[in-house]
Design an enzyme around this catalytic site. Structure first.
Site: not given
Ligand code: SDX
Length: 392
Positions: A270, A327
């Site tokens: 998140h 989710d």
């Molecule tokens: C919702 O914003 C909100 O409030 C949204 C929401 C709402 O109620 O409106 O909460 C609803 O959208 C929840 C999130 C649902 N999405 C998913 O579950 C999809 C999978 N998650 C990812 O796509 C991701 O975690 C995000 C999009 C949610 C967040 O992405 P970010 O902002 O890039 O996450 P981050 O910066 O904290 O990531 C830190 C690291 C990154 O690696 P580096 O670039 O630092 O090397 O963790 C990695 C990311 O690549 N990473 C993941 C990951 N999520 C982040 N690696 C593997 N699997 C994942 N799910």
């Protein structure tokens, strides 16, 4: 204490705004609606009361709640003309595409009667959207399965009415299952609002130009559809189905860690929560309860529980602060309740409409609010002269 957009003077392009509606502490895993912790609302409130709280800022008295529920209940039907919109879609159209189209079309129905500068007309638009979104959502499902549309029934609860419009057929008596009704209402509460997430920011930005609120909510639905946002519940269940069995989990964990692999664990991580998503905690308990009460022995749940266990113990995920989000469990509950995966994000949009319209209303009612205008950091070509085509 306003809902206005304030932009950094520089190029950091972080658009931020002030709001009194929802508070999130990503490190502490806190989520409050108008100051009330989500855990307490989940335990003691219901979705209609949460809608009132988000819109008006205070919990309603008994009389206020009864009036609000009566007003919402008596706006749940949609104009018969709107039924025709569905027949323009292919039967296998994704219901989120249908939602964007039909909710956007409400703007055509109510455009002339929605002067957003008139507080009464703003209220009417807000109530109409909260009232009609379940009907529109259920009709999108009925259309996709070729069953007749089911009209709202005013003696049912908001969640019960939605379940009946979704799952009843004229050929049979339908009784709302109280366990499903309670789980549905809870899922609506947990998804109602979430501060300035991508889709809420979309609604605010669209609304800041003075656009019709129905069109703004359609824009929010479009944004929520993305798999990185609200589309994650559908994507998460598809991922669990792809994993299939517990012994295949390590393969997917390795893929999630591989920087060259675009695969991400759906339902994990998140932008704000760097601790457990408090909604996921409530949802986890509900998932256990619903599956147990319904006697559903879903191998996907075993995969989900094992995936959660492995991920929570894996140093990579601990270091990246990746926890299950809202989710991760919602898809499992919704599948157990009988919803097809393509309806999961529709349910998210249904619930979030209350938060979107509360945020829209807050912004419109802020006297200092101006049109949103995000800035950028230009990284393109420096100034240069045109080159005629024969000289290129
Ligand atoms: C919702 O914003 C909100 O409030 C949204 C929401 C709402 O109620 O409106 O909460 C609803 O959208 C929840 C999130 C649902 N999405 C998913 O579950 C999809 C999978 N998650 C990812 O796509 C991701 O975690 C995000 C999009 C949610 C967040 O992405 P970010 O902002 O890039 O996450 P981050 O910066 O904290 O990531 C830190 C690291 C990154 O690696 P580096 O670039 O630092 O090397 O963790 C990695 C990311 O690549 N990473 C993941 C990951 N999520 C982040 N690696 C593997 N699997 C994942 N799910």
């Amino acid at each position: 204490e306003t809902g206005m957009f304030t932009f950094d003077p520089g190029f950091t392009s972080t658009a931020s705004c002030e709001s009194r509606i929802t508070y999130i502490d990503g490190d502490e895993g806190e989520l409050w609606y108008r100051g009330y912790p989500i855990e307490q609302l989940a335990e003691q409130s219901d979705f209609m009361e949460v809608c009132y709280l988000l819109l008006f800022g205070e919990l309603p008295t008994k009389a206020e709640k009864a009036k609000f529920e009566w007003d919402i209940t008596h706006h749940t039907m949609i104009h018969e003309q709107l039924h025709k919109f569905y027949s323009g879609f292919r039967r296998d159209a994704h219901p989120m595409a249908v939602m964007v189209g039909v909710v956007g079309a409400l703007a055509a129905f109510y455009h002339d009667s929605t002067d957003i500068n008139d507080p009464h007309q703003r209220m009417v638009a807000s109530y109409r959207l909260i009232a009609k979104i379940p009907t529109i959502a259920a009709m999108a499902y009925k259309y996709s399965v070729g069953q007749p549309f089911v009209y709202p029934q005013n003696d049912l609860s908001y969640a019960g009415n939605f379940l009946k419009m979704m799952f009843s057929v004229p050929a049979e008596e339908y009784k709302v299952n109280p366990i499903l009704e309670e789980a549905m209402d809870l899922i609506f509460i947990l998804h109602a609002d979430h501060e300035q997430n991508a889709s809420t920011s979309t609604v605010r930005l669209a609304g800041s130009s003075g656009a019709n609120p129905f069109a703004c909510i359609a824009a929010g639905i479009a944004c929520l559809w993305g798999p990185a946002h609200g589309g994650a519940n559908e994507a998460c269940l598809n991922m669990l189905q792809e994993i299939g069995t517990v012994d295949r989990i390590p393969e997917f964990i390795a893929r999630a860690k591989d920087k060259n692999d675009p695969f991400r664990l759906m339902g994990f991580g998140h932008r704000v929560y760097k601790n457990f998503d408090p909604r996921a905690k409530v949802m986890r308990a509900t998932a256990h309860k619903v599956l147990k009460e319904l006697g559903v022995n879903d191998p996907l749940f075993d995969v989900a529980m094992e995936l959660e266990k492995i991920a929570l113990e894996d140093p990579y995920f601990i270091d990246k602060k990746l926890y299950p989000n809202v989710d991760f469990y919602s898809g499992i509950i919704l599948k157990a309740m009988g919803f097809p995966t393509e309806m999961f994000t529709v349910l998210f949009a249904l619930a979030r409409t209350s938060g979107w319209i509360a945020q829209w209303k807050e912004m419109i009612e802020d006297p200092t609010q101006r049109i949103g205008r995000p800035r950028q950091l230009y990284t393109g070509a420096t100034k240069r002269d045109y080159v005629p085509v024969d000289n290129r």
